[in-house]
Design an enzyme around this catalytic site. Sequence first.
Site, short mmCIF file in Angstrom:
data_model
loop_
_atom_site.label_atom_id
_atom_site.label_comp_id
_atom_site.label_asym_id
_atom_site.label_seq_id
_atom_site.Cartn_x
_atom_site.Cartn_y
_atom_site.Cartn_z
N GLY A 1 0.79 -1.22 0.00
CA GLY A 1 0.00 0.00 0.00
C GLY A 1 0.82 1.27 0.00
O GLY A 1 0.49 2.25 -0.68
N THR B 1 11.59 -7.67 -10.33
CA THR B 1 11.19 -9.04 -10.55
C THR B 1 9.80 -9.31 -9.97
O THR B 1 9.52 -8.98 -8.82
CB THR B 1 12.21 -10.01 -9.91
OG1 THR B 1 13.50 -9.74 -10.45
CG2 THR B 1 11.83 -11.46 -10.17
N CYS C 1 2.37 1.76 11.70
CA CYS C 1 3.50 2.45 11.09
C CYS C 1 4.06 3.54 11.99
O CYS C 1 5.15 4.04 11.77
CB CYS C 1 3.09 3.05 9.75
SG CYS C 1 2.51 1.81 8.58
#
Length: 397
Positions: free
Chosen positions: A74, A241, A329
């Site tokens: 996100g 990747t 966070c």
Amino acid sequence: MDNTQMIYLDNAATTKVRPEVFEAMRPYLEEQYGNPSSAYAFAGRIAQKVDESRQTIAAFLGAKPQEIYFTGGGSESDNWTLKGIAEMYASKGRHIITTKIEHHAILHTAEYLEKKRGCEVTYLDVDENGMIDLKELEAAIRPDTILISVMFANNEIGTIEPVKEIGRIAHEHGVLFHTDAVQAFGHVAINVDELNIDLLSASGHKLNAPKGVGFLYVRTGVRIEPLIHGGAQERGKRAGTTNAAGIIAFGKAVELAAAEMEQRAAHEQKLRDHLISRVMAEIPYTRLNGHPTERLTNNANFCFRFIEGESLLLMLDRVGICGSSGSACTSGSLDPSHVLLAIGLPHEIAHGSLRLTLSEETTQEEIDYTVDKLKVIVDRLRSMSPLYEDFVKKQGK
């Protein structure tokens, strides 16, 4: 309940990878481990499975598969949106509108664009429930406004914003609309056309998929500059990747969410309402944060006066209960939540916050155990507070 048992009520921070999801990704970590960008058939079969996940996610949103770009999560999707749109549409304008209660992936990126890229950002206020004012939003739009970014549902207090109306206003003024749907995706029905959404961020680990995979939905016709350069993956828009195992797991998690969302929401809402009812009735001087009805079905956020949230979390942890005081966070910060300050709470009350977020596995026994322990812990912490002692004395006069 056994005190050694863990009760996990922090599902807004992250969720458990479901067994079905893990089994879906396992072959792509072991036998089918190839790089899907390679030219041989072994890689081609993996690329096909990645595309199947893209199709599953697109169908869930009412989008086209080519509008789904896989990312690392996100925060990357949010950064990409603001930076990529600001750079691509710089000739039209440098003005962005967002809110004061966004995730820091939006707020800190907006601050970066102000300081380093010459953008101007309007940060909308919210009311006491965390809702934006649509009239204030419309009044903030300028001729040079290029993007409105408002989260679908707040990660701390659970309030669901009027997304459809925000998108309608944006489109009436020729402005792009992005929503950070990290907390809502898979928990709330979202159709990007019906809700007037141009860009949408989501993350797998909020929906029983592993950490490190997300996506950005970009409506056909919206131009966006890449954030990460160095390869042709994701149709040349996002180098790196391809995380095949993670993407395949995410697709499986979305498949499960699509089949179970209504049943899951009903289960979570019943337990959430029971939790809120008991806490508000049995623990005095408590405030429920967030909108009383327009909120995520699994979210309950409280402020307990006269206590510190950090002490509350530590004592809950000792009895096996995992909760949080806000966004994971910012859990290392001693500052009160920016969301709680934005809804008008003073610092001393905002410091006493607790967020409990449920899952489809949460039981009523766990909720009752949590409330029983919470009552004892809040009483104990308040008994050590001189502010509470003074308050009680004044109440007795």
